[in-house]
Design an enzyme around this catalytic site. Structure first.
Site: not given
Ligand code: DHK
Length: 164
Positions: A25-26, A33, A38, A89, A92, A113, A115, A122
């Site tokens: 998600p996201n 974002r 990011y 990835n 959340a 995994e 991130h 964080r």
């Molecule tokens: C991406 C997200 O959307 C967050 O919810 C994670 C992660 C971290 C990232 O660092 O890619 O906490």
């Protein structure tokens, strides 16, 4: 053809290497974002980088993103038919999803995994991942370069499995 020995996928034809890249998600919002966290690259940029790297490595890639937990779970299930590794990835869902953990355990496909951010620098709620202890490895805090590191490592892991 793929067969399972003790939970590890093996490619008996010793030919095609296929990796599934999942973003949760996201991550479709990459580029706009929280760029201070990011970065400025979009998900399309990331996927293009990975496809270029994959063709150099002689690996085929499938890149998918969803904001829906069930969809990610279904893709993990489907991967049992064709992927030797998963790079994920989970966004959340890393911090919330027992169901995604169970799906990855259920198929037994080795995974990394990723991130983008350093989740340990964080908020405290990001410090725990439901996937980390069952992953082959976790990459966190290397920006989008983390995906490239994961792909290189996944390719090596597949090669070492095929050599056995
Ligand atoms: C991406 C997200 O959307 C967050 O919810 C994670 C992660 C971290 C990232 O660092 O890619 O906490």
């Amino acid at each position: 053809m793929f067969v399972t020995f003790g939970g590890n996928m093996q490619n008996t034809s010793r030919q095609k290497k296929h990796i599934l890249v999942l973003n949760g998600p996201n991550l479709n919002l990459l580029g706009r974002r929280e760029p201070n966290i990011y970065g400025h690259e979009t998900l399309k940029d990331v996927e293009q980088l990975l496809h270029t790297q994959a063709s150099t490595l002689g690996v085929t890639l499938e890149c998918k993103q969803s904001n829906r937990e069930y969809e990610l779970i279904e893709w993990v299930h489907e991967a049992v038919n064709n992927a030797q590794m998963i790079i994920i990835n989970p966004g959340a869902f890393a911090h919330t999803s027992v169901a995604l953990r169970d799906a990855l355990l259920g198929v037994g496909i080795p995974f990394y995994e990723v991130h983008i951010s350093n989740i340990y620098r964080r908020e405290a709620f990001r410090h725990h991942s439901y996937l980390a202890d069952i992953a082959e490895g976790v990459i966190s805090g290397f920006g989008i370069y983390g995906y490239e590191l994961a792909l290189a490592a996944a390719n090596r892991l597949i090669d070492s499995t095929l050599e056995k």
